[in-house]
Design a protein around this motif. Sequence first.
Motif, PDB file in Angstrom:
ATOM      1  N   TYR A   1       0.820  -1.201   0.000  1.00  0.00           N
ATOM      2  CA  TYR A   1       0.000   0.000   0.000  1.00  0.00           C
ATOM      3  C   TYR A   1       0.861   1.261   0.000  1.00  0.00           C
ATOM      4  O   TYR A   1       1.855   1.353   0.731  1.00  0.00           O
TER       5      TYR A   1
ATOM      6  N   TYR B   1       0.597   5.750  -0.345  1.00  0.00           N
ATOM      7  CA  TYR B   1      -0.318   6.877  -0.166  1.00  0.00           C
ATOM      8  C   TYR B   1       0.396   8.183  -0.506  1.00  0.00           C
ATOM      9  O   TYR B   1       1.590   8.322  -0.278  1.00  0.00           O
TER      10      TYR B   1
ATOM     11  N   TYR C   1      -0.059  12.177   0.558  1.00  0.00           N
ATOM     12  CA  TYR C   1      -0.714  13.175   1.392  1.00  0.00           C
ATOM     13  C   TYR C   1      -0.127  14.550   1.049  1.00  0.00           C
ATOM     14  O   TYR C   1       1.020  14.657   0.648  1.00  0.00           O
TER      15      TYR C   1
ATOM     16  N   GLN D   1       0.454  18.385   2.985  1.00  0.00           N
ATOM     17  CA  GLN D   1       0.439  19.000   4.308  1.00  0.00           C
ATOM     18  C   GLN D   1       0.496  20.504   4.152  1.00  0.00           C
ATOM     19  O   GLN D   1       1.422  21.048   3.548  1.00  0.00           O
TER      20      GLN D   1
ATOM     21  N   LEU E   1      -2.375  16.727   7.648  1.00  0.00           N
ATOM     22  CA  LEU E   1      -2.115  15.897   6.470  1.00  0.00           C
ATOM     23  C   LEU E   1      -3.449  15.483   5.862  1.00  0.00           C
ATOM     24  O   LEU E   1      -4.331  15.003   6.564  1.00  0.00           O
ATOM     25  N   ARG E   2      -3.552  15.630   4.554  1.00  0.00           N
ATOM     26  CA  ARG E   2      -4.784  15.237   3.869  1.00  0.00           C
ATOM     27  C   ARG E   2      -4.463  14.273   2.740  1.00  0.00           C
ATOM     28  O   ARG E   2      -3.536  14.501   1.964  1.00  0.00           O
ATOM     29  N   LEU E   3      -5.250  13.224   2.638  1.00  0.00           N
ATOM     30  CA  LEU E   3      -5.014  12.153   1.678  1.00  0.00           C
ATOM     31  C   LEU E   3      -5.441  12.576   0.271  1.00  0.00           C
ATOM     32  O   LEU E   3      -6.577  13.021   0.055  1.00  0.00           O
TER      33      LEU E   3
ATOM     34  N   TYR F   1      -4.408   6.957  -3.126  1.00  0.00           N
ATOM     35  CA  TYR F   1      -3.662   5.841  -2.582  1.00  0.00           C
ATOM     36  C   TYR F   1      -3.696   4.678  -3.566  1.00  0.00           C
ATOM     37  O   TYR F   1      -4.499   4.659  -4.510  1.00  0.00           O
TER      38      TYR F   1
ATOM     39  N   PHE G   1       3.825  14.394   1.049  1.00  0.00           N
ATOM     40  CA  PHE G   1       4.425  13.227   1.682  1.00  0.00           C
ATOM     41  C   PHE G   1       3.860  11.959   1.069  1.00  0.00           C
ATOM     42  O   PHE G   1       2.651  11.821   0.885  1.00  0.00           O
TER      43      PHE G   1
ATOM     44  N   GLN H   1       2.595   1.223   3.561  1.00  0.00           N
ATOM     45  CA  GLN H   1       2.080   0.331   4.603  1.00  0.00           C
ATOM     46  C   GLN H   1       2.205  -1.079   4.048  1.00  0.00           C
ATOM     47  O   GLN H   1       1.815  -1.333   2.914  1.00  0.00           O
TER      48      GLN H   1
ATOM     49  N   GLU I   1       1.355   0.369  10.977  1.00  0.00           N
ATOM     50  CA  GLU I   1       1.603   1.796  10.874  1.00  0.00           C
ATOM     51  C   GLU I   1       1.991   2.147   9.446  1.00  0.00           C
ATOM     52  O   GLU I   1       2.377   1.278   8.657  1.00  0.00           O
ATOM     53  N   GLN I   2       1.902   3.446   9.161  1.00  0.00           N
ATOM     54  CA  GLN I   2       2.379   3.953   7.883  1.00  0.00           C
ATOM     55  C   GLN I   2       3.789   4.507   8.076  1.00  0.00           C
ATOM     56  O   GLN I   2       4.118   5.095   9.104  1.00  0.00           O
TER      57      GLN I   2
ATOM     58  N   PHE J   1       6.516   7.117   6.485  1.00  0.00           N
ATOM     59  CA  PHE J   1       6.497   8.302   5.637  1.00  0.00           C
ATOM     60  C   PHE J   1       7.860   8.578   4.999  1.00  0.00           C
ATOM     61  O   PHE J   1       8.906   8.370   5.620  1.00  0.00           O
ATOM     62  N   GLY J   2       7.804   9.065   3.758  1.00  0.00           N
ATOM     63  CA  GLY J   2       9.001   9.550   3.110  1.00  0.00           C
ATOM     64  C   GLY J   2       9.365  10.934   3.605  1.00  0.00           C
ATOM     65  O   GLY J   2       8.619  11.524   4.399  1.00  0.00           O
ATOM     66  N   PRO J   3      10.490  11.498   3.130  1.00  0.00           N
ATOM     67  CA  PRO J   3      10.994  12.777   3.653  1.00  0.00           C
ATOM     68  C   PRO J   3      10.226  13.997   3.180  1.00  0.00           C
ATOM     69  O   PRO J   3      10.413  15.080   3.708  1.00  0.00           O
TER      70      PRO J   3
END
Lengths: 114, 112
Positions: A31, A33, A35, A37, A43-45, A48, A90, A94, A102-103, A105-107
Amino acid sequence: DAGITQSPRHKVTETGTPVTLRCHQTENHRYMYWYRQDPGHGLRLIHYSYGVKDTDKGEVSDGYSVSRSKTEDFLLTLESATSSQTSVYFCATQPTASSYNEQFFGPGTRLTVL
Amino acid sequence: QQPVQSPQAVILREGEDAVINCSSSKALYSVHWYRQKHGEAPVFLMILLKGGEQKGHDKISASFNEKKQQSSLYLTASQLSYSGTYFCGTENSGGGADGLTFGKGTHLIIQP
Protein backbone atom coordinates in the motif's frame (compact mmCIF):
# COMPACT_ATOMS: atom_id res chain seq x y z
CA ASP A 1 12.62 2.05 8.91
CA ALA A 2 11.16 1.49 5.46
CA GLY A 3 13.40 2.77 2.71
CA ILE A 4 11.28 5.50 1.17
CA THR A 5 12.67 8.23 -1.02
CA GLN A 6 10.90 11.08 -2.74
CA SER A 7 12.09 13.09 -5.70
CA PRO A 8 12.53 15.88 -6.20
CA ARG A 9 12.84 17.13 -2.62
CA HIS A 10 12.18 20.73 -3.65
CA LYS A 11 10.58 22.13 -6.77
CA VAL A 12 9.51 25.56 -7.93
CA THR A 13 7.29 25.69 -10.96
CA GLU A 14 4.91 28.05 -12.72
CA THR A 15 1.15 27.97 -12.88
CA GLY A 16 -0.12 25.81 -15.71
CA THR A 17 2.91 23.54 -16.02
CA PRO A 18 2.73 19.78 -15.44
CA VAL A 19 4.59 18.37 -12.46
CA THR A 20 5.34 14.78 -11.48
CA LEU A 21 6.50 13.74 -8.03
CA ARG A 22 8.00 10.33 -7.46
CA CYS A 23 7.88 8.06 -4.45
CA HIS A 24 10.19 5.05 -4.39
CA GLN A 25 10.21 2.32 -1.74
CA THR A 26 12.48 -0.67 -1.25
CA GLU A 27 10.38 -2.54 1.32
CA ASN A 28 7.94 -4.27 -1.01
CA HIS A 29 5.00 -2.68 0.80
CA ARG A 30 1.74 -3.23 -1.01
CA TYR A 31 0.00 0.00 0.00
CA MET A 32 1.20 3.48 -0.88
CA TYR A 33 -0.32 6.88 -0.17
CA TRP A 34 0.11 10.49 -1.18
CA TYR A 35 -0.71 13.17 1.39
CA ARG A 36 -0.37 16.94 1.24
CA GLN A 37 0.44 19.00 4.31
CA ASP A 38 -0.58 22.62 4.64
CA PRO A 39 -0.44 24.93 7.67
CA GLY A 40 -3.67 24.70 9.62
CA HIS A 41 -4.86 21.59 7.79
CA GLY A 42 -2.63 18.76 8.91
CA LEU A 43 -2.12 15.90 6.47
CA ARG A 44 -4.78 15.24 3.87
CA LEU A 45 -5.01 12.15 1.68
CA ILE A 46 -4.81 12.77 -2.08
CA HIS A 47 -4.72 9.30 -3.63
CA TYR A 48 -3.66 5.84 -2.58
CA SER A 49 -2.70 2.55 -4.19
CA TYR A 50 -3.48 -0.97 -3.05
CA GLY A 51 -1.34 -2.70 -5.66
CA VAL A 52 0.22 -2.34 -9.08
CA LYS A 53 -2.21 -0.47 -11.33
CA ASP A 54 -4.78 -0.30 -8.47
CA THR A 55 -5.45 3.18 -7.18
CA ASP A 56 -8.25 5.12 -5.56
CA LYS A 57 -9.10 8.71 -4.68
CA GLY A 58 -8.67 10.31 -1.31
CA GLU A 59 -10.18 13.36 0.28
CA VAL A 60 -8.49 16.02 -1.89
CA SER A 61 -7.94 14.33 -5.25
CA ASP A 62 -9.15 17.10 -7.61
CA GLY A 63 -6.34 18.29 -9.87
CA TYR A 64 -4.15 15.25 -9.19
CA SER A 65 -3.62 11.90 -10.86
CA VAL A 66 -1.47 8.94 -9.87
CA SER A 67 0.07 5.89 -11.42
CA ARG A 68 1.71 2.76 -10.11
CA SER A 69 3.32 0.54 -12.73
CA LYS A 70 5.71 -1.18 -10.31
CA THR A 71 5.38 -2.12 -6.64
CA GLU A 72 8.21 0.20 -5.69
CA ASP A 73 7.12 3.38 -7.49
CA PHE A 74 4.09 5.61 -6.98
CA LEU A 75 3.88 8.76 -9.08
CA LEU A 76 1.78 11.83 -8.35
CA THR A 77 1.05 14.14 -11.28
CA LEU A 78 -0.31 17.65 -11.28
CA GLU A 79 -1.52 18.00 -14.87
CA SER A 80 -1.64 21.80 -14.72
CA ALA A 81 -0.24 23.16 -11.48
CA THR A 82 -2.09 25.93 -9.64
CA SER A 83 -0.95 28.13 -6.76
CA SER A 84 -3.37 26.30 -4.45
CA GLN A 85 -1.26 23.20 -4.96
CA THR A 86 1.73 24.81 -3.27
CA SER A 87 2.32 22.43 -0.39
CA VAL A 88 4.56 19.81 1.14
CA TYR A 89 3.78 16.39 -0.30
CA PHE A 90 4.43 13.23 1.68
CA CYS A 91 4.40 9.71 0.41
CA ALA A 92 3.67 6.89 2.86
CA THR A 93 3.72 3.11 2.66
CA GLN A 94 2.08 0.33 4.60
CA PRO A 95 2.99 -3.35 4.30
CA THR A 96 -0.48 -4.93 4.34
CA ALA A 97 -4.13 -4.02 4.78
CA SER A 98 -4.34 -4.14 8.54
CA SER A 99 -5.43 -1.49 10.98
CA TYR A 100 -2.58 -2.78 13.15
CA ASN A 101 0.01 -1.59 10.61
CA GLU A 102 1.60 1.80 10.87
CA GLN A 103 2.38 3.95 7.88
CA PHE A 104 5.96 4.85 7.06
CA PHE A 105 6.50 8.30 5.64
CA GLY A 106 9.00 9.55 3.11
CA PRO A 107 10.99 12.78 3.65
CA GLY A 108 8.56 14.96 1.71
CA THR A 109 8.68 17.17 -1.37
CA ARG A 110 8.23 20.91 -1.00
CA LEU A 111 6.43 22.22 -4.09
CA THR A 112 5.99 25.90 -4.82
CA VAL A 113 3.73 26.97 -7.69
CA LEU A 114 4.25 30.60 -8.72
CA GLN B 1 -14.45 14.09 8.59
CA GLN B 2 -11.28 15.44 10.18
CA PRO B 3 -10.81 14.60 13.88
CA VAL B 4 -10.41 17.51 16.27
CA GLN B 5 -7.25 17.76 18.32
CA SER B 6 -6.83 19.71 21.53
CA PRO B 7 -5.02 21.68 22.66
CA GLN B 8 -3.69 23.34 19.51
CA ALA B 9 -0.43 24.13 21.26
CA VAL B 10 1.19 23.58 24.63
CA ILE B 11 4.42 24.75 26.23
CA LEU B 12 5.92 22.69 29.04
CA ARG B 13 9.01 22.61 31.17
CA GLU B 14 11.15 19.51 30.92
CA GLY B 15 9.80 16.87 33.29
CA GLU B 16 6.18 18.05 33.17
CA ASP B 17 3.30 15.98 31.84
CA ALA B 18 1.03 16.63 28.88
CA VAL B 19 -2.18 15.16 27.50
CA ILE B 20 -3.18 15.55 23.86
CA ASN B 21 -6.72 14.71 22.85
CA CYS B 22 -8.24 13.54 19.56
CA SER B 23 -11.98 13.53 19.10
CA SER B 24 -14.16 12.35 16.21
CA SER B 25 -17.78 12.97 15.28
CA LYS B 26 -17.95 9.48 13.77
CA ALA B 27 -17.39 6.05 15.26
CA LEU B 28 -13.73 5.08 15.31
CA TYR B 29 -12.13 1.77 14.45
CA SER B 30 -8.55 2.77 15.10
CA VAL B 31 -6.50 5.78 16.12
CA HIS B 32 -2.89 6.27 15.06
CA TRP B 33 -0.53 8.78 16.66
CA TYR B 34 2.47 10.35 14.91
CA ARG B 35 5.02 12.96 15.90
CA GLN B 36 6.61 15.32 13.39
CA LYS B 37 9.63 17.51 14.00
CA HIS B 38 10.04 20.67 11.95
CA GLY B 39 11.10 19.91 8.38
CA GLU B 40 10.93 16.15 8.88
CA ALA B 41 8.55 13.31 8.11
CA PRO B 42 5.93 12.16 10.61
CA VAL B 43 7.12 9.26 12.76
CA PHE B 44 4.87 6.56 14.16
CA LEU B 45 4.15 6.51 17.91
CA MET B 46 1.06 4.42 18.71
CA ILE B 47 -1.86 2.51 17.25
CA LEU B 48 -4.99 1.90 19.29
CA LEU B 49 -7.67 -0.40 17.97
CA LYS B 50 -11.33 -0.86 18.79
CA GLY B 51 -11.45 -3.71 21.25
CA GLY B 52 -8.35 -2.69 23.16
CA GLU B 53 -5.31 -3.76 21.16
CA GLN B 54 -2.40 -1.37 21.17
CA LYS B 55 0.99 -1.14 19.54
CA GLY B 56 3.67 1.43 19.91
CA HIS B 57 6.26 3.44 21.73
CA ASP B 58 7.36 2.06 25.09
CA LYS B 59 7.71 5.49 26.75
CA ILE B 60 4.39 6.93 25.61
CA SER B 61 0.94 5.79 26.60
CA ALA B 62 -2.46 6.42 25.14
CA SER B 63 -6.10 5.58 25.68
CA PHE B 64 -9.02 4.97 23.34
CA ASN B 65 -12.59 5.52 24.46
CA GLU B 66 -14.75 3.93 21.78
CA LYS B 67 -18.00 5.16 23.31
CA LYS B 68 -16.84 8.80 23.38
CA GLN B 69 -15.09 8.45 20.00
CA GLN B 70 -11.90 9.90 21.35
CA SER B 71 -8.30 9.09 22.13
CA SER B 72 -5.76 10.72 24.40
CA LEU B 73 -1.97 10.62 24.24
CA TYR B 74 -0.12 10.90 27.57
CA LEU B 75 3.39 12.29 27.67
CA THR B 76 4.80 11.90 31.16
CA ALA B 77 8.06 13.33 32.49
CA SER B 78 8.54 15.10 29.17
CA GLN B 79 11.98 15.33 27.62
CA LEU B 80 13.35 17.95 25.25
CA SER B 81 13.18 15.36 22.46
CA TYR B 82 9.38 15.23 22.80
CA SER B 83 9.05 18.65 21.16
CA GLY B 84 7.25 18.60 17.84
CA THR B 85 3.81 18.44 16.34
CA TYR B 86 1.59 15.51 17.25
CA PHE B 87 -1.03 14.23 14.84
CA CYS B 88 -3.77 11.71 15.35
CA GLY B 89 -4.93 9.78 12.31
CA THR B 90 -8.24 7.98 12.42
CA GLU B 91 -9.88 5.12 10.66
CA ASN B 92 -13.66 4.86 10.85
CA SER B 93 -14.07 1.32 9.54
CA GLY B 94 -11.74 -1.62 9.68
CA GLY B 95 -9.63 -2.82 6.80
CA GLY B 96 -6.60 -0.68 7.31
CA ALA B 97 -6.04 0.11 3.66
CA ASP B 98 -7.87 3.29 2.78
CA GLY B 99 -5.50 5.74 4.40
CA LEU B 100 -5.94 7.82 7.54
CA THR B 101 -7.83 11.02 8.26
CA PHE B 102 -5.52 13.25 10.26
CA GLY B 103 -6.27 16.02 12.72
CA LYS B 104 -4.69 19.45 12.36
CA GLY B 105 -2.02 18.70 14.92
CA THR B 106 -0.93 19.78 18.40
CA HIS B 107 2.29 21.76 18.72
CA LEU B 108 4.30 20.76 21.77
CA ILE B 109 7.25 22.82 22.96
CA ILE B 110 9.41 21.52 25.80
CA GLN B 111 11.63 24.08 27.48
CA PRO B 112 14.65 23.24 29.64
